[in-house]
Design a protein around this motif. Sequence first.
Motif, PDB file in Angstrom:
ATOM      1  N   GLU A   1       1.070  -1.259  -0.219  1.00 10.59           N
ATOM      2  CA  GLU A   1      -0.299  -0.404   0.124  1.00 10.59           C
ATOM      3  C   GLU A   1       0.654   1.293  -0.497  1.00 10.59           C
ATOM      4  N   ASN A   2       1.559   0.763   0.926  1.00 10.69           N
ATOM      5  CA  ASN A   2       2.800   2.713   1.098  1.00 10.69           C
ATOM      6  C   ASN A   2       3.688   2.716   0.049  1.00 10.69           C
ATOM      7  N   THR A   3       4.301   1.826  -0.907  1.00 12.14           N
ATOM      8  CA  THR A   3       4.620   1.597  -2.271  1.00 12.14           C
ATOM      9  C   THR A   3       4.040   2.366  -3.486  1.00 12.14           C
ATOM     10  N   ALA A   4       1.978   1.704  -3.643  1.00  9.19           N
ATOM     11  CA  ALA A   4       1.456   2.015  -4.803  1.00  9.19           C
ATOM     12  C   ALA A   4       0.843   4.102  -4.245  1.00  9.19           C
ATOM     13  N   HIS A   5       1.057   4.066  -3.163  1.00 12.20           N
ATOM     14  CA  HIS A   5       0.668   5.458  -2.656  1.00 12.20           C
ATOM     15  C   HIS A   5       1.977   6.393  -3.190  1.00 12.20           C
ATOM     16  N   ARG A   6       3.168   6.013  -3.015  1.00  8.04           N
ATOM     17  CA  ARG A   6       4.404   6.314  -3.324  1.00  8.04           C
ATOM     18  C   ARG A   6       4.748   7.010  -4.935  1.00  8.04           C
ATOM     19  N   VAL A   7       4.033   5.367  -5.741  1.00  7.09           N
ATOM     20  CA  VAL A   7       4.432   5.109  -7.054  1.00  7.09           C
ATOM     21  C   VAL A   7       3.525   6.336  -7.050  1.00  7.09           C
TER      22      VAL A   7
ATOM     23  N   SER B   1       2.018   8.948  -6.084  1.00  5.93           N
ATOM     24  CA  SER B   1       2.264  10.368  -5.552  1.00  5.93           C
ATOM     25  C   SER B   1       3.702  10.636  -6.838  1.00  5.93           C
ATOM     26  N   ILE B   2       4.449   9.987  -7.617  1.00  9.66           N
ATOM     27  CA  ILE B   2       5.618  10.146  -8.222  1.00  9.66           C
ATOM     28  C   ILE B   2       4.992  10.377  -9.480  1.00  9.66           C
ATOM     29  N   ALA B   3       3.762   9.457  -9.722  1.00 12.33           N
ATOM     30  CA  ALA B   3       3.202  10.029 -11.638  1.00 12.33           C
ATOM     31  C   ALA B   3       3.052  11.102 -11.768  1.00 12.33           C
ATOM     32  N   SER B   4       1.894  11.199 -10.397  1.00 10.09           N
ATOM     33  CA  SER B   4       1.386  12.771 -10.094  1.00 10.09           C
ATOM     34  C   SER B   4       2.068  14.177 -10.691  1.00 10.09           C
TER      35      SER B   4
END
Length: 99
Positions: A17-23, A25-28
């Motif tokens: 979940e944390n990785t998906a959230h960070r990815v 954010s980075i994509a955004s």
Amino acid sequence: MVGKAERNKDLIQEIVENTAHRVGSIASIITSAVVDVSKEIGGLISDGFEMREATKAAEADERRQVEGRRHELEDVKLHEDDDADGDLDADEDDSDEQY
């Protein structure tokens, strides 16, 4: 009590979940940057078109001014030629004698 397998599952779930959230954010951030860069490049190209059009307009204005000056000089030369021939002076003298 929570077993070792369940703790590992919870840890893996939290990491995913944390990785998906960070990815996300980075994509955004990357998406926003691409949009901003695209807008700036478009603005730069638009400025180039406007400068080119302004240059063409200035050149056309200059040509019109030069043409106008050329006509003015031709008119002055025609009047000078008329004065040199004496035609204008003779007409002026005739008009004075009539009155």
